[in-house]
Design a protein around this motif. Structure first.
Motif, PDB file in Angstrom:
ATOM      1  N   GLU A  92       1.062  -1.238  -0.153  1.00  0.00           N
ATOM      2  CA  GLU A  92      -0.106   0.439   0.556  1.00  0.00           C
ATOM      3  C   GLU A  92       0.356   1.167   0.588  1.00  0.00           C
ATOM      4  O   GLU A  92       0.182   2.509  -1.018  1.00  0.00           O
ATOM      5  CB  GLU A  92      -0.553   0.028   0.900  1.00  0.00           C
ATOM      6  CG  GLU A  92      -1.999  -1.230   1.174  1.00  0.00           C
ATOM      7  CD  GLU A  92      -1.444  -2.290   2.052  1.00  0.00           C
ATOM      8  OE1 GLU A  92      -0.061  -2.633   1.717  1.00  0.00           O
ATOM      9  OE2 GLU A  92      -2.354  -2.759   2.570  1.00  0.00           O
ATOM     10  N   SER A  93       2.017   1.362   0.892  1.00  0.00           N
ATOM     11  CA  SER A  93       2.489   2.539   1.296  1.00  0.00           C
ATOM     12  C   SER A  93       3.718   2.781  -0.230  1.00  0.00           C
ATOM     13  O   SER A  93       3.470   3.952  -1.283  1.00  0.00           O
ATOM     14  CB  SER A  93       3.416   2.194   2.474  1.00  0.00           C
ATOM     15  OG  SER A  93       4.224   1.272   1.822  1.00  0.00           O
ATOM     16  N   VAL A  94       4.040   1.485  -0.858  1.00  0.00           N
ATOM     17  CA  VAL A  94       5.012   2.101  -2.020  1.00  0.00           C
ATOM     18  C   VAL A  94       3.667   2.211  -2.899  1.00  0.00           C
ATOM     19  O   VAL A  94       4.780   2.795  -3.635  1.00  0.00           O
ATOM     20  CB  VAL A  94       5.724   0.299  -2.614  1.00  0.00           C
ATOM     21  CG1 VAL A  94       6.414   0.810  -3.801  1.00  0.00           C
ATOM     22  CG2 VAL A  94       6.497   0.471  -1.730  1.00  0.00           C
ATOM     23  N   THR A  95       2.486   2.110  -3.706  1.00  0.00           N
ATOM     24  CA  THR A  95       1.678   1.618  -4.798  1.00  0.00           C
ATOM     25  C   THR A  95       1.022   3.703  -4.275  1.00  0.00           C
ATOM     26  O   THR A  95       1.170   4.193  -5.396  1.00  0.00           O
ATOM     27  CB  THR A  95       0.351   1.471  -4.288  1.00  0.00           C
ATOM     28  OG1 THR A  95       1.040  -0.325  -5.067  1.00  0.00           O
ATOM     29  CG2 THR A  95      -0.689   1.642  -5.266  1.00  0.00           C
ATOM     30  N   SER A  96       1.096   3.991  -3.001  1.00  0.00           N
ATOM     31  CA  SER A  96       0.726   5.603  -2.594  1.00  0.00           C
ATOM     32  C   SER A  96       1.612   6.258  -3.045  1.00  0.00           C
ATOM     33  O   SER A  96       1.298   7.225  -3.817  1.00  0.00           O
ATOM     34  CB  SER A  96      -0.150   5.405  -1.344  1.00  0.00           C
ATOM     35  OG  SER A  96      -1.158   4.929  -1.244  1.00  0.00           O
ATOM     36  N   ALA A  97       3.112   6.065  -3.045  1.00  0.00           N
ATOM     37  CA  ALA A  97       3.944   6.593  -3.333  1.00  0.00           C
ATOM     38  C   ALA A  97       4.022   7.329  -5.081  1.00  0.00           C
ATOM     39  O   ALA A  97       4.400   7.704  -5.004  1.00  0.00           O
ATOM     40  CB  ALA A  97       5.478   6.479  -2.695  1.00  0.00           C
ATOM     41  N   LEU A  98       4.496   6.174  -5.316  1.00  0.00           N
ATOM     42  CA  LEU A  98       4.470   5.911  -6.543  1.00  0.00           C
ATOM     43  C   LEU A  98       3.067   6.810  -7.204  1.00  0.00           C
ATOM     44  O   LEU A  98       3.338   7.445  -8.388  1.00  0.00           O
ATOM     45  CB  LEU A  98       4.127   4.478  -7.558  1.00  0.00           C
ATOM     46  CG  LEU A  98       5.546   3.762  -6.911  1.00  0.00           C
ATOM     47  CD1 LEU A  98       6.172   2.211  -7.448  1.00  0.00           C
ATOM     48  CD2 LEU A  98       6.717   4.065  -8.010  1.00  0.00           C
ATOM     49  N   GLY A  99       2.031   6.724  -6.899  1.00  0.00           N
ATOM     50  CA  GLY A  99       0.879   7.220  -7.452  1.00  0.00           C
ATOM     51  C   GLY A  99       0.965   8.445  -7.364  1.00  0.00           C
ATOM     52  O   GLY A  99       0.180   9.295  -8.429  1.00  0.00           O
ATOM     53  N   GLU A 100       1.551   9.417  -6.212  1.00  0.00           N
ATOM     54  CA  GLU A 100       1.942  10.616  -6.164  1.00  0.00           C
ATOM     55  C   GLU A 100       2.988  10.748  -6.769  1.00  0.00           C
ATOM     56  O   GLU A 100       3.028  12.921  -7.802  1.00  0.00           O
ATOM     57  CB  GLU A 100       2.143  11.035  -4.463  1.00  0.00           C
ATOM     58  CG  GLU A 100       0.212  10.991  -3.709  1.00  0.00           C
ATOM     59  CD  GLU A 100       1.081  11.030  -1.874  1.00  0.00           C
ATOM     60  OE1 GLU A 100       1.900  11.889  -1.973  1.00  0.00           O
ATOM     61  OE2 GLU A 100       0.667  10.184  -1.569  1.00  0.00           O
TER      62      GLU A 100
END
Lengths: 268, 268, 268, 268
Positions: free
Chosen positions: A206-214
């Motif tokens: 979740e955290s890596v997905t969000s960071a990449l999304g931003e």
């Protein structure tokens, strides 16, 4: 009477796509640094037929492919699609390329092989009016390495997982630049499996997905994207994905597919 | 100022799906003839999160899977999806199963193995209101065998290709019945690679796709379907596909995917 | 003159093996705990022909397989091999089974799926006088998990690697017992990627290979074995292997093969 | 007492091989026609350690590979093996390359793609005294095509099978020449699934294996070879194999392995 009915059905039950697929073919990809990179692609070429179309000449796909021989690549997507559309009298033409892309590793890690492999997929399509290019790249994720052996024997902590980014451009982006963007996000924060200092972030899908999304959403040349991050666990994987712009609709059809890892196209 | 902007972005860049995938798991499938068939599936379980959702407990997927242990199958799709939706406070829940399905071969061919393998995929989803079940089956296609050796030494003409049918029900259809329907169309006409008598039809990806399309469209229990027929050539394949009801829209996203042949879920 | 020469060559250039392979087939394996375990195997059956043999009836392999239908498993190896040898008038008969084997996980890890999958291969052969059974099992290796999140959200550190054990018995050993033996060695020592306490051993392909070698060599029922331990690094793997008894000879033919990762083709 | 025993066991339970594997790497192969062909290989590098050896530096494999960067190929086998042997203080060094090799198709078939793909594997080893090079090539087999459609729509009869040739040289043979030799045998006789004229030979795994065996055995530059011919049937394959010189001994260890179909992992 019956014939008319049958004709009516016929009009509605039309072949929509025809083409050739799973062609293993040497290609050249334009490469920011070296200009030309040689690799081997799995190629699919197909057309969308207009409603009521009778049939097509499969051999023409092969003829077109042979004419572009050795020069299949990003630069030739547009002329390739145009020729397919014209020669096959199609409504839309599609070309898909799946290939390993290699980058020289500058990071001075002792155990890093000189060439890092990234699996890529490109899908170009030319519809009546519009050209679309979708680029997909897989970037491996490795957590913080524990302190190395003093004798310089690097030990691998294993494979944590992979980030898969699929996007459409507003303006062209080099594959290298996309990979670098993803790797910066992954390495920027001090991700750790179990953070012990305040500087470290918890490494989770979740955290890596969000960071990449931003990061991707803030890039002016990216129009749409999907990010999926996968963590290899013992006997299975966990994953999280997001798409941007966020689409409220949920198509039940959507499958967890992304780039097939080492999918074997053939007989086994 | 910047923070507000950042929050606004956050609201739009949300994790949409989380789950577990590539779990190799023994399952039982309800079988028209034998009641229970044992096979091994590759299982994916994931949920669609509501807008603005914070996070989820990955371990709950595994807990739920373990609770249904040994009884994963068609019968348990609905309760499995309901439990996922409830326990994970999700907007929608999805389960995908990919498995080989075996049927006893009654056709008295000397060289036919007693058990024919059909690769299947099921995708069940439960959205706020609606349950959807998509079934996908791969049926191998073999052309008319030339006359056999007199000494009873059967020779294989090789592998011609495969038909891939993906559909949604109005009412439940047994996998056996779907396979039989497809095999009837394939064997009903006397397909031949090069027809020499008027009774024979030309075996091509287009002709088989159309014949399957007509048959499936006339079935009262089928609501939607896609048919793709693939012919293995030397070094590549040709294919044709149709969908019903015919959809004029062309999503450039659509990739030639279907059931991956021997897709390897893991690292290699 | 020339014909005699040609005949002489013929006598030396003889077919040595014929058979059938890559048959996906549901099998039952005898299981220490549950008595019968259902799984799906990839089956190869072939015979070694005596010098000067003329030909064989391929259809007989299929007839024999069909006769043992549903009961292919360890118990039926001997009668299956005997029937192959007799019906095909062969010098030696071979059966290979490759299948995923499932064990219930008792270890109370929150993120452990209830069923652990181990890839197995069995190769039984019956030569003029002698029966041989080779068993091969793949056991995943996971390093010490860092302390878990307090909220019970288990995080996977990724996949470290796999141990592959191939052996011949003196006396029968249950697959479960072999797996347990391997897992005990792996978990007995406190392996760590970077040991920080004196109790911890350095997790490396060499150290794990040696530890497994010592354990297996001390087992009275094992006559010969090969151990290969593989560590997944970023973009490649490292490995070490040993065989016992140690064989000074080095056949240049020997390839790094072992059980192919994810080749359990029955699953897809 | 026990310690001495344990030490004795230790001396016999030694690591025999260590190395790196599954490295996807762009390579250049010397090509009879074009001088240099770019392709992507899966690389394995490993060494056989002398009895009692302590350990090795895995990072050295990567260092050596990086030094030969971009120039891995047939020409560099010898220096690569020598450097591995020296730097790793090994008894023997091994390099394996698996790669797709492409040849321009001159046969004017309308449906032939311009580039035919052949899967190759090379295994070079350098023991104390001796260098060995094993070459393996897969050549697809297509039966006589039935007369083509008059409109020039070529139809594929499907995939009949594949011939796999593995050999050791006396003198170097170009991959092209080996492929040509195999294709000549396959096309020289008029093979047919069901021969109807006296000129036609029955296409069977046995007959093609024998014909290839005779051809290869008569070549002065080939020292040893194994031929395996595989016919793809519905749901399984049949195969025959021979080796030359004929070896009476039967190792029960021998598995039906050959080159894995579609394992050229760099492609996906």
């Amino acid at each position: 009477m019956k014939d008319i009915q049958s004709q009516a059905d016929h009009r509605r039950i039309n072949i929509k796509k025809v083409g050739v697929k799973d062609i293993s073919y040497p290609i050249t990809v334009l490469d920011k640094a070296k200009l030309v990179q040689h690799t081997v692609a799995m190629v699919n070429m197909y057309v969308s037929l207009p409603h009521r179309f009778k049939g097509t000449h499969m051999s023409r796909f092969i003829e077109i492919l042979n004419r572009f021989h050795g020069k299949i690549g990003l630069k030739s997507f547009r002329p390739l699609l145009e020729e397919m559309k014209r020669k096959l009298e199609a409504q839309a033409a599609h070309v898909e390329l799946q290939f390993p892309y290699f980058l020289k590793k500058a990071r001075g890690r002792a155990n890093a092989i000189g060439m890092a492999e990234y699996r890529c997929r490109m899908h170009g399509s030319l519809d009546d009016e519009e050209e679309e290019l979708t680029l997909e790249v897989q970037v491996p994720i490795t957590p913080l390495l524990p302190a190395q052996d003093t004798e310089g024997l690097p030990r691998s902590p294993g494979r944590w997982g992979v980030a898969n980014v699929q996007l459409r451009f507003r303006h062209f982006i080099w594959i290298e630049d996309l990979i670098q963007m993803v790797e910066e996000v992954i390495s920027h924060k001090r991700w750790a499996i179990s953070p012990v200092t305040p500087e470290e972030s918890s490494l989770s899908v979740e955290s890596v997905t969000s960071a990449l999304g931003e990061r991707l959403a803030s890039h002016p040349d990216i129009r749409r994207f999907t990010v999926t991050v996968e963590n290899l666990a013992e006997g299975y994987s966990t994953f999280a994905s997001l798409e941007w712009p966020y689409n409220e609709d949920e198509s039940a059809d959507e499958l967890v597919s992304a780039l097939p890892c080492r999918s074997t196209a053939g007989l086994n």
